[in-house]
Scaffold this motif. Structure first.
Motif, PDB file in Angstrom:
ATOM      1  N   TRP A   9      28.720 -63.820  16.967  1.00  0.00           N
ATOM      2  CA  TRP A   9      29.169 -64.592  18.209  1.00  0.00           C
ATOM      3  C   TRP A   9      29.472 -62.855  18.758  1.00  0.00           C
ATOM      4  O   TRP A   9      29.586 -63.685  20.086  1.00  0.00           O
ATOM      5  N   TRP A  97      14.090 -63.334  20.416  1.00  0.00           N
ATOM      6  CA  TRP A  97      14.828 -63.231  19.905  1.00  0.00           C
ATOM      7  C   TRP A  97      16.383 -62.697  18.951  1.00  0.00           C
ATOM      8  O   TRP A  97      17.216 -62.937  17.798  1.00  0.00           O
ATOM      9  N   GLU A  99      19.606 -60.935  18.696  1.00  0.00           N
ATOM     10  CA  GLU A  99      20.616 -61.882  19.067  1.00  0.00           C
ATOM     11  C   GLU A  99      21.524 -61.078  20.391  1.00  0.00           C
ATOM     12  O   GLU A  99      22.221 -62.131  20.542  1.00  0.00           O
ATOM     13  N   THR A 104      23.013 -65.409  18.091  1.00  0.00           N
ATOM     14  CA  THR A 104      23.090 -65.990  16.516  1.00  0.00           C
ATOM     15  C   THR A 104      21.803 -66.576  16.272  1.00  0.00           C
ATOM     16  O   THR A 104      22.040 -67.995  16.399  1.00  0.00           O
ATOM     17  N   ASN A 105      21.167 -65.920  15.897  1.00  0.00           N
ATOM     18  CA  ASN A 105      20.263 -67.357  14.860  1.00  0.00           C
ATOM     19  C   ASN A 105      19.938 -66.178  14.147  1.00  0.00           C
ATOM     20  O   ASN A 105      19.874 -64.789  13.801  1.00  0.00           O
ATOM     21  N   VAL A 119      20.510 -69.098   9.243  1.00  0.00           N
ATOM     22  CA  VAL A 119      21.644 -69.742   9.983  1.00  0.00           C
ATOM     23  C   VAL A 119      21.507 -71.179  10.237  1.00  0.00           C
ATOM     24  O   VAL A 119      20.221 -71.943  10.613  1.00  0.00           O
ATOM     25  N   HIS A 124      24.466 -71.722  15.364  1.00  0.00           N
ATOM     26  CA  HIS A 124      23.952 -71.162  16.797  1.00  0.00           C
ATOM     27  C   HIS A 124      24.763 -70.603  17.443  1.00  0.00           C
ATOM     28  O   HIS A 124      25.655 -71.836  17.625  1.00  0.00           O
ATOM     29  N   VAL A 129      20.609 -74.917  20.717  1.00  0.00           N
ATOM     30  CA  VAL A 129      20.020 -74.435  19.494  1.00  0.00           C
ATOM     31  C   VAL A 129      20.650 -75.291  18.450  1.00  0.00           C
ATOM     32  O   VAL A 129      20.141 -75.276  17.010  1.00  0.00           O
ATOM     33  N   ARG A 130      21.679 -75.790  18.703  1.00  0.00           N
ATOM     34  CA  ARG A 130      22.166 -75.792  17.263  1.00  0.00           C
ATOM     35  C   ARG A 130      21.986 -77.261  16.475  1.00  0.00           C
ATOM     36  O   ARG A 130      23.090 -77.847  15.223  1.00  0.00           O
ATOM     37  N   SER A 133      17.902 -75.371  12.130  1.00  0.00           N
ATOM     38  CA  SER A 133      18.814 -74.126  11.219  1.00  0.00           C
ATOM     39  C   SER A 133      17.218 -73.586  10.430  1.00  0.00           C
ATOM     40  O   SER A 133      15.722 -73.855  10.750  1.00  0.00           O
ATOM     41  N   CYS A 134      17.356 -72.271  10.078  1.00  0.00           N
ATOM     42  CA  CYS A 134      16.906 -70.983  10.114  1.00  0.00           C
ATOM     43  C   CYS A 134      16.919 -70.368   8.702  1.00  0.00           C
ATOM     44  O   CYS A 134      18.003 -69.954   8.808  1.00  0.00           O
ATOM     45  N   THR A 154      12.003 -72.422  10.586  1.00  0.00           N
ATOM     46  CA  THR A 154      12.632 -72.986  11.136  1.00  0.00           C
ATOM     47  C   THR A 154      12.629 -74.207  11.280  1.00  0.00           C
ATOM     48  O   THR A 154      11.858 -74.881  11.075  1.00  0.00           O
TER      49      THR A 154
END
Length: 394
Positions: A9, A97, A99, A104-105, A119, A124, A129-130, A133-134, A154
């Motif tokens: 983050w 992607w 970061e 964040t991912n 994540v 995220h 994207v929240r 989950s991935c 994902t």
């Protein structure tokens, strides 16, 4: 919040990623995407990845993605419904992607840390994207350990189970095994003309990794001590050999190390054996290849992109041996100059994305000047230049 997520983050915020940005930036257009995919080493194993993990993703209404070492999604597959949902956050082929561009991912974190990463939903950085989950794991070249890219799955809550990461990691191991098998099958006998062979990996490492083949069916790998790493590297860079006095000057910062050097050379001779190590002058009695020598060869042939991909970091970065320092600085400077001269923003981005290039003001400036103002990479370069200006001012 987990420490690695919190650190991501902070990096995302420092890079200027807007938390309310709906989608990830596209850094590969259709034409470039086709070209990059065709030339990428993971193209060979993508059918395997799709058959194993891609099918599992489709079965649970999730998506599987394969990104290159820059974080660009080269392949995205899944059920039709899952792909349509993924489009809403820009999780599409050609998007980036990393970061520092997408926040964040899991794929970005796996690339940054070079280790499997997950994540979950609210972890995220970007709000859009929240709900996802991935889980992702890096893929490496089995011969050189070079980072090739990342494999990611994902989806929704069904991703947040230990079995998902286990499946991702197992699929990565299958892919790396397939790459290793291909290398063995494709090996040209002409490359092994009946002489012992030594391969040295010393880029980005504090202790060299030595692979030996005595051409009689005996192979092995060994991690050398820091001093032996320096000696082997210096001997590999001097095919005609070096005297004890010459080695002493190249290894020790001050005089008086000759007796210690003799002891180290004796230990190295015992370690390698007479098949590989000779004296009067000291030299390696084998076909020698090294990852830094490969970078030099690529630069000499004009393949700057190949050299950037092969450069995994400065040569024995913690060594203070004068000869190693000279080789390290010369190679890094040569590669940096070639990247600047090439004038290609993607190569400059690879340089500034690295630990050794992250604070390269001239490279960031040149990269920004070559990019259109609307590009997400232009915004990233501008943000990094502002950061460096603040640090220099402070």
């Amino acid at each position: 919040m987990r420490a690695e997520v919190a650190a991501s983050w902070h990096r995302s915020a420092a890079a200027g990623v807007p938390a309310d940005e709906a989608t990830a930036p596209i850094t590969l257009g259709d034409g470039d995407l086709r070209s990059v995919r065709a030339q990428h080493p993971l193209a060979r194993v993508f059918p395997l990845l799709d058959d194993v993990l891609g099918q599992a993703a489709r079965d649970c209404d999730a998506t599987m993605a394969v990104a290159d070492e820059a974080g660009q999604l080269l392949w995205v597959c899944g059920s039709g419904a899952a792909l349509r949902r993924a489009e809403s956050i820009g999780f599409v082929e050609g998007s980036n992607w990393d970061e520092r561009l997408a926040g964040t991912n899991a794929p970005g974190l796996a690339l940054r840390l070079d280790q499997p990463s997950s994540v979950v939903r609210g972890e995220h950085f970007r709000h859009a994207v929240r709900g996802w989950s991935c889980a992702a794991a890096p893929i490496h070249d089995p011969a050189s350990s070079r980072l090739l890219g990342v494999l990611d799955v994902t989806g929704g809550d069904e991703i947040v189970v230990p079995q998902t990461m286990a499946l991702v990691r197992a699929t990565v191991r299958l892919a790396e095994a397939e790459l290793a098998r291909d290398r063995l099958v494709a090996r040209d006998p002409a490359e092994h003309p009946g002489r012992p062979a030594v391969r040295i990996e010393a880029l980005g490492r504090n202790d060299a990794l030595l692979s030996v083949d005595d051409d009689r069916g005996h192979t092995g790998r060994m991690r050398l001590s820091p001093r032996h790493s320096e000696l082997v590297l210096l001997l590999a860079s001097a095919p005609r050999g070096l005297s004890g006095d010459e080695l002493s000057v190249l290894v020790y910062e001050d005089e008086g190390g000759s007796s210690t050097l003799r002891a180290e050379l004796n230990r190295l001779r015992h370690l390698l054996g007479e098949t590989f190590f000779g004296s009067r002058p000291y030299r390696l009695l084998s076909e020698v290849s090294g990852d830094w020598l490969a970078v030099e060869a690529l630069l000499a042939s004009g393949d700057v992109a190949g050299a950037v991909r092969a450069f995994r970091g400065p040569l024995l970065p913690r060594s203070n041996a004068p000869g190693v320092v000279r080789l390290r600085e010369a190679l890094t400077a040569q590669l940096r100059a070639a990247v600047l001269h090439a004038g290609q923003p993607d190569l400059m981005s690879s340089w500034t994305r690295s630990a050794w290039g992250a604070d390269d003001y001239e490279m960031w400036t040149r990269q920004r000047d070559l990019l259109p103002p609307g590009s997400p990479l232009w915004a990233l370069a501008s943000g990094q230049l502002a950061r460096l200006d603040d640090e220099f001012a402070g």
